[in-house]
Motif scaffolding. Structure first.
Motif, PDB file in Angstrom:
ATOM      1  N   HIS A  70       8.942 -13.683  27.090  1.00 31.44           N
ATOM      2  CA  HIS A  70       8.964 -15.190  27.133  1.00 31.44           C
ATOM      3  C   HIS A  70       8.667 -15.762  25.727  1.00 31.44           C
ATOM      4  O   HIS A  70       8.468 -17.021  25.589  1.00 31.44           O
ATOM      5  N   ASN A  71       8.745 -15.088  24.770  1.00 26.59           N
ATOM      6  CA  ASN A  71       8.654 -15.505  23.273  1.00 26.59           C
ATOM      7  C   ASN A  71      10.081 -15.298  22.724  1.00 26.59           C
ATOM      8  O   ASN A  71      10.273 -14.136  22.095  1.00 26.59           O
ATOM      9  N   TYR A  72      10.858 -16.449  22.359  1.00 26.13           N
ATOM     10  CA  TYR A  72      12.194 -16.112  22.103  1.00 26.13           C
ATOM     11  C   TYR A  72      12.025 -16.058  20.527  1.00 26.13           C
ATOM     12  O   TYR A  72      13.196 -15.654  19.964  1.00 26.13           O
ATOM     13  N   ILE A  73      11.239 -16.511  20.034  1.00 25.94           N
ATOM     14  CA  ILE A  73      11.247 -15.970  18.415  1.00 25.94           C
ATOM     15  C   ILE A  73      10.959 -14.691  18.215  1.00 25.94           C
ATOM     16  O   ILE A  73      11.898 -14.092  17.427  1.00 25.94           O
ATOM     17  N   ILE A  74       9.897 -14.121  18.743  1.00 24.80           N
ATOM     18  CA  ILE A  74       9.792 -12.436  18.687  1.00 24.80           C
ATOM     19  C   ILE A  74      11.296 -11.917  19.177  1.00 24.80           C
ATOM     20  O   ILE A  74      11.898 -10.875  18.548  1.00 24.80           O
ATOM     21  N   LEU A  75      11.765 -12.242  20.172  1.00 26.31           N
ATOM     22  CA  LEU A  75      12.955 -11.821  20.830  1.00 26.31           C
ATOM     23  C   LEU A  75      14.058 -12.016  19.793  1.00 26.31           C
ATOM     24  O   LEU A  75      14.830 -10.782  19.541  1.00 26.31           O
ATOM     25  N   TYR A  76      14.295 -12.873  19.085  1.00 27.54           N
ATOM     26  CA  TYR A  76      15.479 -13.027  18.335  1.00 27.54           C
ATOM     27  C   TYR A  76      15.535 -12.251  17.002  1.00 27.54           C
ATOM     28  O   TYR A  76      16.063 -11.290  16.606  1.00 27.54           O
ATOM     29  N   PHE A  77      13.931 -12.182  16.334  1.00 29.37           N
ATOM     30  CA  PHE A  77      13.901 -11.261  15.275  1.00 29.37           C
ATOM     31  C   PHE A  77      14.049  -9.881  15.655  1.00 29.37           C
ATOM     32  O   PHE A  77      14.509  -9.042  14.782  1.00 29.37           O
ATOM     33  N   CYS A  78      13.282  -9.452  16.622  1.00 27.86           N
ATOM     34  CA  CYS A  78      13.222  -8.058  17.166  1.00 27.86           C
ATOM     35  C   CYS A  78      14.670  -7.536  17.698  1.00 27.86           C
ATOM     36  O   CYS A  78      15.161  -6.439  17.386  1.00 27.86           O
ATOM     37  N   GLY A  79      15.309  -8.571  18.421  1.00 29.90           N
ATOM     38  CA  GLY A  79      16.629  -8.237  18.637  1.00 29.90           C
ATOM     39  C   GLY A  79      17.633  -7.984  17.742  1.00 29.90           C
ATOM     40  O   GLY A  79      18.488  -7.204  17.779  1.00 29.90           O
ATOM     41  N   THR A  80      17.592  -8.973  16.464  1.00 32.53           N
ATOM     42  CA  THR A  80      18.336  -8.653  15.386  1.00 32.53           C
ATOM     43  C   THR A  80      18.334  -7.304  14.786  1.00 32.53           C
ATOM     44  O   THR A  80      19.296  -6.548  14.587  1.00 32.53           O
ATOM     45  N   ILE A  81      16.867  -6.912  14.663  1.00 27.64           N
ATOM     46  CA  ILE A  81      16.650  -5.791  14.067  1.00 27.64           C
ATOM     47  C   ILE A  81      16.930  -4.386  14.819  1.00 27.64           C
ATOM     48  O   ILE A  81      17.660  -3.508  14.393  1.00 27.64           O
ATOM     49  N   LEU A  82      16.672  -4.417  16.113  1.00 32.64           N
ATOM     50  CA  LEU A  82      16.900  -3.397  16.997  1.00 32.64           C
ATOM     51  C   LEU A  82      18.645  -3.377  17.350  1.00 32.64           C
ATOM     52  O   LEU A  82      19.042  -2.052  17.056  1.00 32.64           O
ATOM     53  N   ALA A  83      19.357  -4.401  17.490  1.00 32.44           N
ATOM     54  CA  ALA A  83      20.694  -4.227  17.794  1.00 32.44           C
ATOM     55  C   ALA A  83      21.639  -3.776  16.623  1.00 32.44           C
ATOM     56  O   ALA A  83      22.437  -3.128  16.576  1.00 32.44           O
ATOM     57  N   THR A  84      21.108  -4.188  15.523  1.00 31.62           N
ATOM     58  CA  THR A  84      21.452  -3.906  14.099  1.00 31.62           C
ATOM     59  C   THR A  84      21.558  -2.192  13.785  1.00 31.62           C
ATOM     60  O   THR A  84      22.350  -1.671  13.419  1.00 31.62           O
TER      61      THR A  84
END
Length: 285
Positions: A70-84
């Motif tokens: 439910h926190n799109y800011i955390i999702l964005y940055f964590c998703g960027t790092i994790l997927a990369t």
């Protein structure tokens, strides 16, 4: 088996999500690459309509980042790092197994060894938000279109098919990689023979002539039996592809740029050798 719990979710749902994401990923990527290539392109490691990297990637991101859904800011940055990170690990594994990577970011700005690029990493963050905001809901909606019994039967069939197709595809990919190495080795020999005859061509030019302009080499081939034999060997290796590897020749740009990357690396080495020889001559003079 289907009721076993993993990370708070039963195996049935995990398997269903995996195949839904893998098939959707194959559809999207195949349509995109077909548009880019202006012809139908069947993407994916295996021959069937499945891109397992999308299933693995989506589920990995979903289970690790679910607490922040439910926190799109955390999702964005964590998703960027994790997927990369996943992209990098996948590239390293491919390099170890196949000797090459099946994508190429060298033409993208801010790339790292053609494996990672800023554009892709930024996109992964938005994909992560899209996964939690919409895509996972759509996956569950698709899952609700058929009964549990039907899903179990379909999953069993797909698992058996996927394992068989994966093994066949793995053999084909390894075979193609070996074939590319053989072609590179033949070009090395041709270059050496030409060098002895005081004909200096870099490997990229030799490959291009062998691939596209065989008639231009007929005179040299007739005058040198070794060159003729090597040229015929190259043509045979290139034209008679093992049927299991044809999928990769048609589907993956990386296998087409593999030769270019090898040539660029070898040309740099050749330039360094020539430069060193010139420096020695200058010192001696």
């Amino acid at each position: 088996m289907w009721e076993i719990q993993i990370l708070g979710t039963d195996v049935y749902h995990i398997v269903q999500w995996f195949f839904i994401y893998s098939i959707l990923g194959w559809v999207v990527e195949s349509i995109y690459m077909s548009f880019c290539n202006k012809k139908w392109t069947n993407r994916g490691f295996i021959h069937g309509p499945i891109c397992p990297i999308y299933g693995v990637g989506a589920l990995t991101v979903y289970f690790i980042l679910k607490p922040f859904s439910h926190n799109y800011i955390i999702l964005y940055f964590c998703g960027t790092i994790l997927a990369t990170t996943l992209e990098y690990i996948t590239a390293i594994i491919m390099q170890k197994i196949f000797g090459c990577i099946w994508w190429d970011y060298n033409d993208k700005p801010f790339n790292y060894k053609g494996i990672l690029c800023l554009e892709s990493s930024i996109a992964w963050g938005f994909y992560t938000i899209f996964l939690f905001a919409f895509l996972h809901k759509w996956a569950n909606m698709i899952l609700g279109l058929y009964s549990r019994r039907t899903g179990e039967v379909l999953a069993t069939i797909l698992i058996v098919y996927y394992i068989a197709d994966f093994i066949i595809s793995l053999i084909g990919a390894i075979d193609l990689n070996e074939k590319l190495k053989k072609l590179s080795s033949i070009i090395d020999e041709i270059q050496q023979h030409l060098h002895y005859r005081n004909i200096h061509l870099n490997k990229e030019v030799i490959r291009e002539k062998l691939d596209n302009e065989p008639k231009e080499n007929e005179k040299i081939q007739l005058e040198d039996k070794n060159l003729k034999k090597l040229s015929e060997q190259y043509t045979k290796e290139r034209s008679h592809n093992f049927f299991l590897s044809k999928h990769f020749i048609k589907s993956y740009q990386a296998f087409r740029v593999w030769g270019r990357k090898e040539m660029e690396k070898e040309n740099c080495q050749e330039e360094e050798v020539v430069k060193a020889e010139m420096e020695v001559k200058e010192r001696n003079s």
